[in-house]
Design a protein around this motif. Structure first.
Motif, mmCIF file in Angstrom:
data_model
loop_
_atom_site.group_PDB
_atom_site.id
_atom_site.type_symbol
_atom_site.label_atom_id
_atom_site.label_comp_id
_atom_site.label_asym_id
_atom_site.label_seq_id
_atom_site.Cartn_x
_atom_site.Cartn_y
_atom_site.Cartn_z
ATOM 1 N N MET A 1 0.803 -1.027 -0.011
ATOM 2 C CA MET A 1 0.067 0.035 -0.015
ATOM 3 C C MET A 1 0.918 1.283 -0.071
ATOM 4 S SD MET A 1 -2.972 1.147 2.687
ATOM 5 C CE MET A 1 -4.114 -0.010 2.150
ATOM 6 N N THR A 2 0.725 2.084 -0.995
ATOM 7 C CA THR A 2 1.462 3.583 -1.157
ATOM 8 C C THR A 2 0.918 4.441 0.130
ATOM 9 O OG1 THR A 2 -0.047 4.321 -2.530
ATOM 10 C CG2 THR A 2 1.584 2.989 -3.493
ATOM 11 N N PRO A 3 1.831 5.306 0.367
ATOM 12 C CA PRO A 3 1.365 6.523 1.310
ATOM 13 C C PRO A 3 -0.067 7.013 0.835
ATOM 14 C CG PRO A 3 3.531 6.555 1.064
ATOM 15 C CD PRO A 3 3.098 5.509 0.102
ATOM 16 N N GLU A 4 -0.120 7.231 -0.486
ATOM 17 C CA GLU A 4 -1.379 7.884 -0.833
ATOM 18 C C GLU A 4 -2.656 6.701 -0.735
ATOM 19 O OE1 GLU A 4 -2.117 10.964 -1.693
ATOM 20 O OE2 GLU A 4 -0.205 11.448 -0.974
ATOM 21 N N ARG A 8 -6.067 7.726 1.716
ATOM 22 C CA ARG A 8 -7.453 7.525 1.075
ATOM 23 C C ARG A 8 -8.143 6.526 2.068
ATOM 24 N NH1 ARG A 8 -9.517 4.277 -3.189
ATOM 25 N NH2 ARG A 8 -7.363 3.962 -3.870
ATOM 26 N N PHE A 9 -7.719 5.409 2.379
ATOM 27 C CA PHE A 9 -8.282 4.257 2.927
ATOM 28 C C PHE A 9 -8.411 4.513 4.450
ATOM 29 C CE2 PHE A 9 -7.540 1.759 -0.814
ATOM 30 C CZ PHE A 9 -8.823 1.248 -1.192
ATOM 31 N N GLY A 10 -7.148 5.309 4.879
ATOM 32 C CA GLY A 10 -7.113 5.876 6.311
ATOM 33 C C GLY A 10 -8.273 6.695 6.653
ATOM 34 N N HIS A 11 -8.554 7.674 5.748
ATOM 35 C CA HIS A 11 -9.689 8.627 5.841
ATOM 36 C C HIS A 11 -11.173 7.653 6.004
ATOM 37 C CE1 HIS A 11 -7.863 12.595 5.915
ATOM 38 N NE2 HIS A 11 -7.358 12.211 4.710
ATOM 39 N N ARG A 12 -11.190 6.688 5.261
ATOM 40 C CA ARG A 12 -12.129 5.797 5.094
ATOM 41 C C ARG A 12 -12.546 5.335 6.480
ATOM 42 N NH1 ARG A 12 -13.384 3.527 0.207
ATOM 43 N NH2 ARG A 12 -14.709 1.909 1.342
ATOM 44 N N LEU A 48 -3.900 -15.991 -2.907
ATOM 45 C CA LEU A 48 -2.732 -15.890 -3.425
ATOM 46 C C LEU A 48 -2.394 -14.806 -4.184
ATOM 47 C CD1 LEU A 48 -2.847 -19.545 -5.082
ATOM 48 C CD2 LEU A 48 -1.797 -19.157 -3.167
ATOM 49 N N GLU A 49 -3.410 -13.904 -4.379
ATOM 50 C CA GLU A 49 -2.959 -12.591 -5.108
ATOM 51 C C GLU A 49 -3.564 -11.472 -4.422
ATOM 52 O OE1 GLU A 49 -1.306 -12.494 -7.834
ATOM 53 O OE2 GLU A 49 -1.117 -14.481 -8.160
ATOM 54 N N PRO A 50 -3.035 -10.278 -4.650
ATOM 55 C CA PRO A 50 -3.603 -9.222 -3.806
ATOM 56 C C PRO A 50 -5.234 -8.934 -4.090
ATOM 57 C CG PRO A 50 -1.531 -8.893 -4.908
ATOM 58 C CD PRO A 50 -1.912 -10.091 -5.487
ATOM 59 N N GLU A 51 -5.666 -8.529 -3.174
ATOM 60 C CA GLU A 51 -6.900 -8.352 -3.116
ATOM 61 C C GLU A 51 -7.343 -6.631 -3.034
ATOM 62 O OE1 GLU A 51 -10.302 -10.557 -1.212
ATOM 63 O OE2 GLU A 51 -8.639 -11.860 -0.774
ATOM 64 N N PRO A 52 -8.207 -6.064 -3.444
ATOM 65 C CA PRO A 52 -8.601 -4.799 -3.181
ATOM 66 C C PRO A 52 -8.900 -4.400 -1.806
ATOM 67 C CG PRO A 52 -9.596 -5.428 -5.238
ATOM 68 C CD PRO A 52 -9.067 -6.635 -4.521
ATOM 69 N N PHE A 53 -8.287 -3.226 -1.338
ATOM 70 C CA PHE A 53 -8.340 -3.063 0.244
ATOM 71 C C PHE A 53 -10.018 -2.729 0.357
ATOM 72 C CE2 PHE A 53 -8.057 -1.142 4.217
ATOM 73 C CZ PHE A 53 -7.377 -2.133 4.762
ATOM 74 N N GLU A 54 -10.705 -2.242 -0.779
ATOM 75 C CA GLU A 54 -12.021 -1.978 -0.678
ATOM 76 C C GLU A 54 -12.929 -3.133 -0.398
ATOM 77 O OE1 GLU A 54 -15.299 0.522 -1.307
ATOM 78 O OE2 GLU A 54 -13.285 1.176 -2.232
ATOM 79 N N ASP A 55 -12.468 -4.305 -0.787
ATOM 80 C CA ASP A 55 -13.243 -5.757 -0.445
ATOM 81 C C ASP A 55 -12.948 -5.863 1.087
ATOM 82 O OD1 ASP A 55 -13.715 -5.695 -2.949
ATOM 83 O OD2 ASP A 55 -12.485 -7.328 -3.674
ATOM 84 N N VAL A 56 -11.693 -5.593 1.531
ATOM 85 C CA VAL A 56 -11.376 -5.687 3.004
ATOM 86 C C VAL A 56 -12.275 -4.864 3.920
ATOM 87 C CG1 VAL A 56 -9.810 -5.850 4.686
ATOM 88 C CG2 VAL A 56 -8.957 -6.368 2.450
#
Length: 470
Positions: A1-4, A8-12, A48-56
């Motif tokens: 996860m990049t700082p940007e 975005r997700f931190g605000h969420r 096995l593959e990365p998942e969108p953090f939106e799904d988390v």
């Protein structure tokens, strides 16, 4: 996860938690999820593959939240409070985000020195003398274990440096009230005393340890060739918040050369109120004590303060000094790794610092006084209502009650007590804790969640009456 992405997700996440706290009262306090339901709903294999953090985040809302009991709910009256004031939550967030690790002073100077500051703030807030020094651990269970390890070593002349438990010295004995927390039993086992060397001392009519009974037990053990080692006294027992009499216990411990550890995990927070300090009169005669700001005070879990009179015992027992941890500063600073069990230490001081600064001592005092007044109100209502009994002195914010229908006793009364308590909990209106007292079941109503006002206590009392009298 990049700082940007983190931004975005931190605000969420912050918005989501704020919404959760703002709407928590509308939720049932205790979830009705079946055992194993969440586990069955989650994949057995990791992705096995990365998942969108939106799904988390979506799965937190859809799967995790329904399987939670809501400890921050204003009608949470179970166990003891585990308050996470939002300012302290932000402090915990800062600690995790900074990612500092307190291996020694040099590894994170601010971690060590802020811990020195906030533990001394707390010492002043609860009225302890300057002779005490503090350190932050995770829980009271750890603090009690550390205390008993230090007691064991002081009594054995620091036998760990010789044969340790295999040294063949006299068998050491620990004493506590029969109402002491189960963490004392665990600490006795982990520290190597052995279960048969823990003495549970009888209590008086107020459920406090009897000093004369303790004195008799010590005398009997000495006559048997055993070595009395430590006393664990409790200020605010879990079942009834009973208060062991510290002054005579401290005098006895001093005369018998025993380590006195005071478990003030719950009641210690009340000592920020000058009118409550009578509850641990004599505490200055103890060797160590524990206070849990993560209970009633409002620090986000986990944050347990361990105070000692003489840090030498901590350092002699807990010190580790491998070459890769030595620095030129060691003679000028505290290395808190030598004050407890873990080598790596989290920056726990931040969440306590944020809490005290944002609330102020007067803000914390107002909330605790509110809770004490609400407990006294409930006590009065129970005493005035036919068929209901208050079973223990209401010294703090916990009220122990039983509904006793005419002619009902024994096991029938136990079943009735458990049935109405279960009904209240299953309704989602409130969460209460049943417990045994003097061989019979009763119900604890522990008032002290951050959002709990008089109206919530009234609602809880109404739910209790409907379930028990209906």
């Amino acid at each position: 996860m990049t700082p940007e992405e983190f931004r975005r997700f931190g605000h969420r996440v912050v918005d989501w938690i704020a919404d959760y706290r703002a709407t928590i009262e509308a939720r049932p306090v205790l979830t009705q999820v079946e055992p194993g339901a969440l586990r069955a709903a989650l994949p057995a294999e990791p992705p096995l593959e990365p998942e969108p953090f939106e799904d988390v985040l979506r799965d937190v809302e859809r799967q995790i939240l329904p399987a939670l009991a809501h400890w921050q709910h204003p009608r949470f009256f179970g166990y003891f409070p585990s308050n996470g004031e939002l300012s302290s939550v932000l402090g915990d967030y800062l600690s995790t985000g900074l990612g500092a690790l307190g291996l020694n002073w040099q590894a994170a100077p601010a971690l060590t020195e802020l811990e020195e500051v906030v533990t001394d703030w707390m010492r002043r807030m609860v009225g302890l003398s300057p002779g005490w020094q503090g350190v932050i651990h995770d829980t009271a269970s750890t603090c009690t274990l550390v205390a008993l390890l230090c007691a064991r070593e002081r009594t054995s002349g620091f036998g760990l440096a010789r044969g340790g438990l295999q040294g063949g010295g006299p068998r050491l004995v620990v004493y506590c009230s029969e109402h002491a927390h189960s963490s004392v039993d665990k600490a006795v086992l982990l520290a190597g005393f052995g279960r048969e060397h823990l003495r549970k001392i009888p209590v008086d009519e107020r459920h406090a340890l009897r000093p004369h009974a303790l004195e008799a037990a010590i005398r009997e053990d000495r006559a048997r060739g055993l070595a009395p080692c430590a006393v664990v006294a409790t200020t605010g027992t879990t079942t009834t918040t009973a208060l062991d009499p510290l002054e005579p216990l401290a005098a006895l411990a001093r005369r018998e050369e025993l380590w006195l550890h005071v478990d003030g995990a719950m009641a210690g927070s009340a000592m920020i109120l000058p009118e409550c300090r009578w509850m641990w009169h004599g505490v200055e005669g103890a060797d160590s004590l524990v206070i849990n700001p993560h209970k009633w005070l409002g620090a986000a879990f986990d944050c347990s303060l361990y105070f000692v009179r003489d840090p030498e015992h901590l350092v002699r027992v807990m010190s580790t000094n491998p070459s890769y941890l030595r620095t030129a500063m060691d003679e000028r600073v505290k290395n808190f790794r030598d004050w407890g069990i873990p080598l790596g230490r989290r920056f726990r001081a931040l969440k306590l610092w944020c809490l005290i600064r944002e609330q102020g001592v007067t803000g914390l005092q107002r909330r605790l006084r509110r809770d004490l007044e609400n407990a006294r109100w409930l006590e009065g209502e129970v005493r005035r209502t036919a068929g209901w009994r208050v079973l223990a002195p209401v010294t703090l914010q916990t009220v122990c009650v039983r509904h006793e229908p005419p002619g009902m006793s024994g096991e029938d009364l136990d079943r009735h007590t458990q049935d109405w308590c279960t009904a209240v909990n299953r309704s989602g209106t409130a969460w209460l804790t049943p417990a045994m007292l003097d061989g019979r079941w009763m119900v604890r109503v522990s008032i002290g969640a951050l959002a709990t006002e008089r109206a919530h206590v009234e609602q809880g009392w109404g739910a209790m009456r409907r379930a028990a009298e209906g």
